[in-house]
Design a protein around this motif. Structure first.
Motif, mmCIF file in Angstrom:
data_model
loop_
_atom_site.group_PDB
_atom_site.id
_atom_site.type_symbol
_atom_site.label_atom_id
_atom_site.label_comp_id
_atom_site.label_asym_id
_atom_site.label_seq_id
_atom_site.Cartn_x
_atom_site.Cartn_y
_atom_site.Cartn_z
ATOM 1 N N ARG A 25 37.536 55.423 47.254
ATOM 2 C CA ARG A 25 38.778 54.998 46.603
ATOM 3 C C ARG A 25 39.395 53.824 47.353
ATOM 4 O O ARG A 25 39.907 52.886 46.742
ATOM 5 C CB ARG A 25 39.756 56.161 46.554
ATOM 6 N N GLY A 26 39.302 53.864 48.671
ATOM 7 C CA GLY A 26 39.801 52.755 49.465
ATOM 8 C C GLY A 26 39.023 51.477 49.219
ATOM 9 O O GLY A 26 39.587 50.378 49.211
ATOM 10 N N VAL A 27 37.695 51.606 49.003
ATOM 11 C CA VAL A 27 36.867 50.434 48.702
ATOM 12 C C VAL A 27 37.291 49.818 47.374
ATOM 13 O O VAL A 27 37.400 48.590 47.238
ATOM 14 C CB VAL A 27 35.373 50.818 48.673
ATOM 15 N N TRP A 28 37.539 50.673 46.369
ATOM 16 C CA TRP A 28 37.991 50.160 45.073
ATOM 17 C C TRP A 28 39.314 49.412 45.220
ATOM 18 O O TRP A 28 39.504 48.337 44.635
ATOM 19 C CB TRP A 28 38.144 51.316 44.084
ATOM 20 N N ARG A 30 40.448 48.007 47.934
ATOM 21 C CA ARG A 30 40.199 46.782 48.697
ATOM 22 C C ARG A 30 39.613 45.692 47.794
ATOM 23 O O ARG A 30 40.004 44.520 47.873
ATOM 24 C CB ARG A 30 39.234 47.074 49.841
ATOM 25 N N MET A 31 38.662 46.064 46.936
ATOM 26 C CA MET A 31 38.057 45.087 46.034
ATOM 27 C C MET A 31 39.075 44.551 45.036
ATOM 28 O O MET A 31 39.043 43.369 44.672
ATOM 29 C CB MET A 31 36.872 45.717 45.302
ATOM 30 N N PHE A 32 39.978 45.424 44.596
ATOM 31 C CA PHE A 32 41.025 44.964 43.679
ATOM 32 C C PHE A 32 41.892 43.906 44.360
ATOM 33 O O PHE A 32 42.206 42.878 43.759
ATOM 34 C CB PHE A 32 41.880 46.144 43.226
ATOM 35 N N ARG A 33 42.285 44.147 45.599
ATOM 36 C CA ARG A 33 43.108 43.174 46.319
ATOM 37 C C ARG A 33 42.336 41.872 46.546
ATOM 38 O O ARG A 33 42.908 40.779 46.480
ATOM 39 C CB ARG A 33 43.565 43.743 47.672
ATOM 40 N N GLU A 34 41.045 41.990 46.788
ATOM 41 C CA GLU A 34 40.234 40.799 47.042
ATOM 42 C C GLU A 34 40.080 39.956 45.776
ATOM 43 O O GLU A 34 40.204 38.730 45.803
ATOM 44 C CB GLU A 34 38.854 41.227 47.557
ATOM 45 N N VAL A 35 39.797 40.623 44.652
ATOM 46 C CA VAL A 35 39.558 39.909 43.401
ATOM 47 C C VAL A 35 40.865 39.406 42.790
ATOM 48 O O VAL A 35 40.929 38.290 42.272
ATOM 49 C CB VAL A 35 38.800 40.820 42.403
#
Length: 230
Positions: A25-28, A30-35
């Motif tokens: 869930r943390g990876v998701w 993190r990817m949202f913040r990155e994208v």
């Protein structure tokens, strides 16, 4: 084909960039913040972040605005963002100008820049400028353009207005689409396959094992087995 190759490429090492999330869930998140917000770029260089945001979000609004040429009737929210999309083209142009100026002015960036980097920026600039030219300087028959694309989606070839602005704009877009799969622009889907961003930081709890290494000898006693599917 490139995206399929990315998906099949094994990631033999556990290499998430710290500080990394400890859960999927943390990876998701993190990817949202990155994208959505270009988090890592914001931390590394604020000026480049500003230009990147202007370009990418301007391009997103411009592309959404262009949906009116492919839908009949036009969706209400596409109709709503039409004025916003016009102003977004100025933001897109400012972002591209800043990114191009950076490659020319900053010595270390100029040193690592290849001709293809300048070509990508030149193509985008040509597309934006020709599109803005059709909007403000050389108005075209947008109903005929829409009829052409609606027909194309149904395998019907209708007449396309043979105006210079239309031909230049669509020609540059076609060139960009041709070279997209073999260019650095594939960072768009590639970010979702970057192990430094998409891996969970759980190397202490589980041994990371790629599928191609599943035939290796069993682990000694006391070492936890790898996660399922890793």
């Amino acid at each position: 084909m490139k995206v399929a190759r990315y998906a099949r490429t094994p990631a033999p090492l556990k290499i998430p960039v710290s500080p990394a999330p400890r859960t999927k869930r943390g990876v998701w998140f993190r990817m949202f913040r990155e994208v959505a917000f270009f988090q890592s770029l914001f931390k590394s260089n604020r000026w480049i972040w500003v230009f990147a945001v202007l370009f990418h979000f301007g391009m997103l609004l411009v592309l959404l605005r262009h949906l009116r040429y492919f839908t009949q009737p036009v969706w209400w929210w596409v109709d709503l963002i039409q004025p916003i999309g016009v102003y977004a083209s100025f933001a897109m142009l400012a972002g591209l100008g800043g990114l191009l100026l950076r490659r020319i002015v900053v010595p270390r960036i100029r040193y690592i820049s290849s001709p293809s980097d300048y070509l990508m920026l030149a193509l985008f600039l040509g597309i934006v400028i020709s599109g803005m030219g059709m909007k403000f300087l050389m108005p075209v028959d947008i109903l005929a353009v829409k009829q052409f694309f609606l027909g194309l989606m149904r395998f019907q070839i209708n007449e396309l207005p043979a105006q210079p602005g239309v031909l230049i704009h669509l020609g540059l877009v076609a060139i960009l689409m041709i070279i997209f799969p073999i260019s650095k622009l594939l960072h768009a889907p590639g970010v979702f396959f970057a192990p430094s961003r998409t891996q969970v930081d759980n190397a202490r709890e589980f041994r990371h094992l790629s599928a191609w290494a599943s035939q290796l000898p069993p682990l000694p006693e006391g070492i936890p087995e790898p996660e399922e599917g890793k």
